[in-house]
Design an enzyme around this catalytic site. Structure first.
Site, PDB file in Angstrom:
ATOM      1  N   LYS A  82       0.831  -1.212   0.000  1.00  0.00           N
ATOM      2  CA  LYS A  82       0.000   0.000   0.000  1.00  0.00           C
ATOM      3  C   LYS A  82       0.857   1.249   0.000  1.00  0.00           C
ATOM      4  O   LYS A  82       2.046   1.245   0.370  1.00  0.00           O
ATOM      5  CB  LYS A  82      -0.950  -0.004   1.198  1.00  0.00           C
ATOM      6  N   PRO A  85       8.903  -3.787  -0.830  1.00  0.00           N
ATOM      7  CA  PRO A  85      10.131  -3.449  -0.099  1.00  0.00           C
ATOM      8  C   PRO A  85      10.042  -3.785   1.383  1.00  0.00           C
ATOM      9  O   PRO A  85       9.018  -3.549   2.029  1.00  0.00           O
ATOM     10  CB  PRO A  85      10.266  -1.930  -0.315  1.00  0.00           C
ATOM     11  N   GLY A 110       7.820   0.908   4.465  1.00  0.00           N
ATOM     12  CA  GLY A 110       6.677   1.801   4.603  1.00  0.00           C
ATOM     13  C   GLY A 110       5.527   1.481   3.686  1.00  0.00           C
ATOM     14  O   GLY A 110       4.634   2.308   3.497  1.00  0.00           O
ATOM     15  N   MET A 111       5.517   0.260   3.116  1.00  0.00           N
ATOM     16  CA  MET A 111       4.440  -0.129   2.204  1.00  0.00           C
ATOM     17  C   MET A 111       3.636  -1.327   2.714  1.00  0.00           C
ATOM     18  O   MET A 111       2.828  -1.891   1.976  1.00  0.00           O
ATOM     19  CB  MET A 111       5.010  -0.444   0.817  1.00  0.00           C
ATOM     20  N   GLY A 152       4.513  -4.464   3.641  1.00  0.00           N
ATOM     21  CA  GLY A 152       4.808  -5.791   3.115  1.00  0.00           C
ATOM     22  C   GLY A 152       4.571  -6.895   4.133  1.00  0.00           C
ATOM     23  O   GLY A 152       3.983  -7.935   3.817  1.00  0.00           O
ATOM     24  N   SER A 155       2.567  -6.748   6.658  1.00  0.00           N
ATOM     25  CA  SER A 155       1.120  -6.823   6.870  1.00  0.00           C
ATOM     26  C   SER A 155       0.445  -7.602   5.742  1.00  0.00           C
ATOM     27  O   SER A 155      -0.500  -8.369   5.978  1.00  0.00           O
ATOM     28  CB  SER A 155       0.531  -5.412   6.959  1.00  0.00           C
ATOM     29  N   ALA A 156       0.924  -7.409   4.512  1.00  0.00           N
ATOM     30  CA  ALA A 156       0.392  -8.176   3.388  1.00  0.00           C
ATOM     31  C   ALA A 156       0.671  -9.664   3.572  1.00  0.00           C
ATOM     32  O   ALA A 156      -0.175 -10.517   3.271  1.00  0.00           O
ATOM     33  CB  ALA A 156       0.990  -7.675   2.076  1.00  0.00           C
ATOM     34  N   ASP A 186      -2.147  -2.339   9.784  1.00  0.00           N
ATOM     35  CA  ASP A 186      -2.237  -2.384   8.330  1.00  0.00           C
ATOM     36  C   ASP A 186      -2.753  -3.719   7.799  1.00  0.00           C
ATOM     37  O   ASP A 186      -3.068  -3.830   6.611  1.00  0.00           O
ATOM     38  CB  ASP A 186      -0.856  -2.118   7.706  1.00  0.00           C
TER      39      ASP A 186
END
Length: 316
Positions: free
Chosen positions: A16, A108, A112-113, A115, A117-118, A150
């Site tokens: 995200k 990454p 801060g995206m 990852g 959490s995904a 997240d």
């Protein structure tokens, strides 16, 4: 005893971008209240969950794509967020077995995206299918809150407003694709360290943020209409100053993106990944090429992207 069901399930879940992130004062529990606009983008983590007979939860990791991912920083023990997700669901499932989780990294790491959490979202969905747990997507999202703010968004995807510590989600309408160029770093930033630095900077500057921040409604209007030019003027991240304090070299990347013609650039979440907004897919390709010529590693993405989704399963 196993019930009839798949022996292995493969799931992918999106990273995200925080299109807007407002951060309030520290709460009594040590967290900060936030108001964020999440945008899921087309850079996916992938997990294959395979049932095992030994009752253990094990993890392996590999990487794909053009991003330079420091795999050695990922824990492979019970502290791995995907392993924690599987363990949590196992406690709630009547038919749980041992499971091996193979994670293919594309987002990454510590970038801060979201990852990690995904990964957790993908593990929840994969294990739910593997064990025939029967939880709905909304029920999994409630379970996901215990894993991190997240994680519920990675399950749901699309566009959403997150408040509280980011876990209280309200889906937002955003159907027109927005195109971005990502510039990852070959290092990560600790999210707690970024928040601490933000608090220190505010104290030093005498800044007094609101206790409970709010989202600018103009951002949602711009995203609903798919107006990249209007959105470019509204991108905001309260954590960006702290990320730049900890990693000053990110300033050069932001300048490079502007020089390459991006509409705007922003540090994503707690960083250090920088996201540049483009007006179209073609414009994003031009910005991407110019940044690559400048020696930067890049990734083209678009959003909104779907949330965690089963890609395939295999029956024994």
């Amino acid at each position: 005893m196993r019930t009839t069901g798949p022996r292995a399930v493969r799931v992918k879940a999106p990273g995200k971008i925080n299109v807007s992130l407002r951060v309030g004062t520290p709460r009594e529990d040590g967290y900060h209240s936030v108001a964020s606009v999440y945008l899921a983008v087309s850079l996916y983590e992938e997990i294959t969950a395979t049932a095992t007979d030994d009752g253990a939860i094990t993890v392996t990791v590999d990487g794909q794509g053009s991003l330079n991912l420091p795999m050695e920083e990922i824990p492979l023990d019970a502290s791995n967020l995907a392993a924690r997700a599987a363990a949590l669901l196992a406690e709630l499932s009547e038919n749980s077995t041992g499971v091996h989780l193979n994670i293919t990294k594309r987002v990454p790491i510590a970038g801060g995206m979201g990852g990690g959490s995904a990964d957790a979202a993908a593990a929840l969905l994969a294990c739910d299918a593997l064990w025939n747990s029967g939880f709905s997507r909304d029920e999994l999202a409630k379970i996901a809150v215990d894993l991190g703010a997240d994680v519920p968004f990675a399950l749901i995807g699309g566009t959403a407003v997150g408040v509280g510590v980011g876990e209280q989600l309200t889906p937002a309408i955003s159907k027109t694709p927005l195109h971005w160029v990502l510039v990852p770093s070959n290092f990560g930033l600790s999210t707690p360290a970024v928040y601490r630095t933000l608090d220190d900077l505010r104290l030093a500057n005498g800044d007094v943020p609101p206790e409970i921040p709010e989202i600018d409604p103009q951002i949602l209007t711009a995203m609903r209409s798919g107006d990249a030019h209007a959105l470019a003027d509204l991108l905001h991240n309260d954590l960006q100053a702290a990320a730049l304090e900890l990693a000053p070299e990110l300033k050069d990347i932001l300048h490079a993106g502007r020089d390459a013609g991006a509409l705007a650039g922003i540090v994503s979440g707690s960083g250090p990944t920088v996201a540049f907004l483009a007006e179209s897919e073609e414009h994003a390709a031009t910005v991407d090429a110019l940044l690559a010529t400048a020696g930067l590693s890049t990734e083209l993405v678009h959003g909104p992207a779907h949330g965690a989704r089963i890609v395939s399963d295999y029956f024994a």
